[in-house]
Design an enzyme around this catalytic site. Structure first.
Site, PDB file in Angstrom:
ATOM      1  N   GLU A 449       0.811  -1.220   0.000  1.00 33.65           N
ATOM      2  CA  GLU A 449       0.000   0.000   0.000  1.00 33.65           C
ATOM      3  C   GLU A 449       0.846   1.272   0.000  1.00 33.65           C
ATOM      4  O   GLU A 449       0.555   2.204  -0.729  1.00 33.65           O
ATOM      5  CB  GLU A 449      -0.960  -0.020   1.199  1.00 33.65           C
ATOM      6  CG  GLU A 449      -2.052  -1.060   1.015  1.00 33.65           C
ATOM      7  CD  GLU A 449      -2.844  -1.328   2.294  1.00 33.65           C
ATOM      8  OE1 GLU A 449      -3.995  -1.743   2.190  1.00 33.65           O
ATOM      9  OE2 GLU A 449      -2.286  -1.146   3.397  1.00 33.65           O
ATOM     10  N   GLU A 748       0.871  -6.188  10.923  1.00 31.99           N
ATOM     11  CA  GLU A 748      -0.425  -5.522  10.747  1.00 31.99           C
ATOM     12  C   GLU A 748      -1.517  -6.277  11.510  1.00 31.99           C
ATOM     13  O   GLU A 748      -2.359  -5.676  12.166  1.00 31.99           O
ATOM     14  CB  GLU A 748      -0.777  -5.469   9.265  1.00 31.99           C
ATOM     15  CG  GLU A 748      -2.154  -4.891   8.975  1.00 31.99           C
ATOM     16  CD  GLU A 748      -2.514  -4.982   7.509  1.00 31.99           C
ATOM     17  OE1 GLU A 748      -3.430  -4.253   7.087  1.00 31.99           O
ATOM     18  OE2 GLU A 748      -1.897  -5.779   6.771  1.00 31.99           O
TER      19      GLU A 748
END
Length: 854
Positions: A449, A748
């Site tokens: 990302e 994450e």
């Protein structure tokens, strides 16, 4: 007494600034209880003093704004400070800064490539990006020059060279920003590289963020071709100035960089020499969005030699650098002409030690040899990786490979060490994720990302400040946030906001019955929470003042959304109109018990039901406090009144019984953290919260937004023992489970790697859950700010943990604050110009600066 750490705009001797400077310094003294009693600041341009503050009787030593006559463009300045202390000590020191363009100084013209440019495939390119373009300009200058500056920028990522040599080691200029209103330009000192007579300036431009399909800016006037703008100013000994500026006489050509993309990677072909020069086209973009780069440039800050090379069961040759980083690989290649060497970057290996790509970004660099031994490092890309799969080389030797860490350099402010190796490794993982994800902007991950997610940084900001000085870095990002706000105050999920995330936002809004891009609880609230946490960490009221319009615009949006949109037909309007309970929200995000599937947001709805109204209240309550700090009494009263009716509505809707209408831990965590629990419900809610932990076998079950408050709330309700248990928990989900599974950065997801070693589709380098580092600093080491900025500190180590000793230092605005404790002794270092309250073994001590032992 002496003065150290002189900074301008919280940077060291910055060259090329275009905003009013502020100054700061630290005092160091061998004498105890040293306090600054006065200072005097002077600023001169080498010919005259442009500001003399006079003697100011004040102990302020940070964020002191320049107050002299207007500064001149493109001028070096020297500032000096004289400080007197309460022991009649006097010290002086000086530092420098140089302005960039403060007026309408641009005479260069934007020039664009005319080389046909094929369209890349989709959002990620997949290796189909067009070649990088080199712009060339030849010029002559006469002898007798004494100073030369190059001011430059580009559409794309550019690398300038002068007379065949790189100008400096910065990477990926002009970096990532909201280009339509904040396109950075860079200032280079080229005095030593310029020569009398003939010179040649080369500006090599790859896709960068501007031209990358996945990060292209939102604009109806988006350019699709690489373009540059530059202005070289040569100052001669006789006082004259010569300007060489881009004007359309440049040429352009393609060369060995056959494709470049921030996500997919780069293809570099030594057998593809530079082509014939082509003309450029002058385009009319203007200069209204140009801003001098306000932060230090991306640079290579650390080199990691390869540790091992091995072959997987599948026959893949894999190089291991021992640490997840953001950056690139530097490799020495000696191969026959035409040999194609492929480097595929990845973060973790499969259970049997094979290649595992957890991202839709290719992260693949390809080098084609011309037969000459060379050292190759990509020019216009970066990756997140620990491992590289190498193909195309008959022999792969570890000594030929080096990993290059890229980041925005920031001063290290925190150091931690203790008797627990797992906690030490956890701290190191936090540091690595912070460095890997603070490259130009604060990102979520350096792999798939690379986006400036607002939620991640708002929850991580306190931890960021106990490890690095991120003042200038986050100040610049907040300026981008304000520039990215919609006309109606909405803050998007990422800053800068790019086309793919705009599409996602519009899709989610449509699914939830809203139009356009809407605010997201806990993400958009970064507009308020980030400057607030910056103030708490440094005492910086300037950032509050500068961000106030942005903050109030966002809070007015929350108020209007609650008032105008009905969230539940079951609620009376007099309550519903004070609750932010409509639109799409991520909720807490990644709660372990809520299995989030890719593209499925159904699991977010339960936590979103409390996250949105709770965070809406939180932002407006904070804004009322901020207005009070800034002396804006009318605004303070207005927002305080809104916050009070919101709090009342929340309590009447969510808190009428002895438990919340949710079984998720995060609801209780946020209710206590935001002071929403009515006094009569306190004991019942505390007991219910503990019951939820016990029912979950003593494990946490919180996501992004609640985890930063989890352990503090347990301490607050009198269950510090549970907080300590959760910190030292080694089962999944927990922080030390990651460490035990070999993590070298923060994951994450809590379950990014299963207990059997199977990796999931996740990022393994995401600083959000690294927020625990702030709690460890405050509670385990015992360093707390008694007032914002540590002008007064509270030292209260928690020795009832599982440690025998702990050492933590923190470089505050005033200097080093340090604690080292064992079960028998406490040592504290308090910086000059501050005081501290020390709690140790049931006793309280009030101390001034200096070293103290208890």
């Amino acid at each position: 007494m002496r003065l150290e750490r002189l900074r301008t705009l919280h940077r060291t001797d910055p060259v090329g600034i275009d905003r009013t400077p502020e100054f700061s310094w630290n005092i160091v003294s061998a004498l105890h209880n040293t306090m600054q009693t006065s200072y005097r600041l002077t600023v001169d341009d080498g010919e005259r003093v442009v500001w003399d503050s006079g003697i100011v009787h004040s102990d302020q030593q940070s964020f002191i704004e320049y107050g002299g006559s207007p500064l001149r463009s493109r001028t070096p300045y020297r500032w000096s400070v004289r400080v007197e202390d309460n022991h009649n000590g006097i010290a002086t020191a000086s530092a420098g800064f140089e302005t960039a363009f403060l007026d309408d100084d641009w005479v260069g013209r934007w020039v664009e490539s005319t080389i046909p440019r094929p369209q890349a495939e989709g959002d990620w390119g997949h290796g189909t990006q067009p070649p990088a373009v080199e712009f060339l300009r030849r010029f002559e200058i006469r002898d007798g020059f004494r100073r030369a500056r190059l001011y430059a920028t580009a559409l794309g990522a550019y690398r300038p060279s002068l007379n065949g040599a790189r100008i400096d080691d910065r990477e990926l200029a002009p970096e990532f920003s909201v280009y339509r209103s904040r396109l950075y330009y860079q200032t280079y000192d080229v005095t030593t590289q310029l020569r009398a007579g003939d010179n040649e300036l080369s500006v090599y431009v790859g896709d960068g963020w501007y031209l990358c399909p996945a990060t292209r800016p939102l604009s109806h006037e988006l350019r699709t071709m690489p373009a540059i703008l530059f202005q070289l100013e040569v100052h001669y000994e006789d006082g004259s100035v010569e300007t060489i500026a881009s004007d359309g006489t440049e040429t352009c050509r393609t060369g060995p960089v056959r494709s470049s993309d921030l996500y997919w990677g780069e293809r570099y072909d030594e057998t593809a020499p530079f082509g014939d020069p082509q003309p450029v086209e002058v385009i009319h973009l203007g200069y209204g969005n140009l801003v001098a780069q306000p932060i230090d440039p991306i640079r290579p800050v650390e080199l990691l030699p390869a540790r091992t090379v091995d072959t997987s069961p599948d026959g893949d040759v894999i190089v291991d650098f021992g640490q997840i980083i953001a950056g690139r690989v530097r490799v020495r290649i000696d191969a026959p002409a035409g040999t194609e060497v492929t480097l595929e970057h990845f973060e973790v290996r499969t259970v049997d030690g094979g290649y595992f790509n957890s991202t839709y970004a290719g992260q693949k660099d390809v080098y084609v040899s011309d037969g000459t031994p060379r050292e190759y490092e990509p020019l216009f890309t970066f990756h997140g990786f620990r491992y590289v799969r190498v193909s195309g080389l008959p022999v792969v030797r570890a000594e030929a490979f080096t990993a290059v860490l890229l980041t925005t350099p920031k001063e290290r402010t925190g150091f931690f060490e203790c008797s627990d190796a797992g906690l030490n490794r956890l701290h190191e993982n936090v540091l690595w994720s912070q460095r890997n994800n603070m490259m130009s902007i604060p990102t979520d991950c350096p792999t798939r990302e690379k986006a400036g997610f607002t939620g991640d940084i708002q929850l991580y900001t306190p931890a960021a400040f106990v490890n690095e000085d991120v003042t200038s870095f986050l100040t610049a990002w907040l300026q981008n946030l304000a520039a990215e706000q919609r006309d109606h105050g909405v803050v998007p999920m990422t800053v800068p906001f790019t086309t793919p995330y705009e599409r996602l936002s519009l899709t989610m809004s449509e699914q939830y019955g809203a139009e356009g891009v809407t605010g997201i609880a806990g993400w958009s609230d970064a507009a308020v929470i980030v400057p607030w946490e910056m103030y708490r960490a440094t005492g910086n009221t300037m950032v509050l003042r500068e961000a106030f319009a942005s903050m109030s615009s966002w809070c007015d949006t929350i108020i209007a959304t609650a008032r105008d949109e009905r969230g539940s037909c079951d609620l009376p309007e007099e309550l519903d109109r004070h609750l932010w309970n409509t639109g799409f929200h991520f909720g807490e995000w990644l709660i372990p018990s809520q299995q989030q599937k890719n593209g499925d947001f159904e699991t977010t709805k339960e936590s979103a039901a409390y996250v949105a109204p709770f965070f809406g209240y939180r932002s407006i309550r904070l804004l009322a406090d901020i207005a009070g700090i800034l002396g804006l009494d009318d605004e303070r009263d207005r927002y305080a009144a809104h916050a009070e009716v919101m709090r009342d509505a929340i309590q009447r809707v969510f808190m009428t019984g002895d438990e919340l209408p949710t079984k998720l831990m995060g609801g209780y965590v946020l209710a206590f953290a935001f002071d929403l629990v009515p006094a009569e419900r306190w004991q019942a809610y505390a007991a219910r919260f503990v019951e939820l932990i016990e029912a979950n076998d003593g494990l946490l079950d919180t996501g992004f937004l609640a985890t930063p408050y989890l352990l503090d709330v347990l301490v607050r309700i009198g269950r510090a023992d549970l907080a300590i248990d959760l910190l030292w928990e080694r089962r999944q989900p927990s922080w030390l489970y990651q460490v035990d599974m070999g993590a070298t950065a923060i994951w994450e997801n809590w379950d990014a790697i299963a207990p059997d070693g199977t990796p999931g589709v996740s990022s393994f380098d995401h600083y959000a859950f690294g927020c625990i580092d702030d709690w460890i600093c405050r509670e385990v080491a015992g360093i707390r700010a008694g007032v914002p900025g540590y002008k007064h500190s509270v030292i209260a180590p928690r020795t009832d943990t599982r440690l025998t000793w702990c050492s933590r230092s923190l470089l505050t605005e005033f200097g080093e604050l340090a604690v080292r404790w064992t079960q028998d002794e406490l040592e504290v270092v308090v910086p000059c110009n501050t005081t501290a309250t020390v709690h140790w073994r049931g006793e309280r001590h009030e101390v001034g600066s200096g070293s103290h032992r208890f």
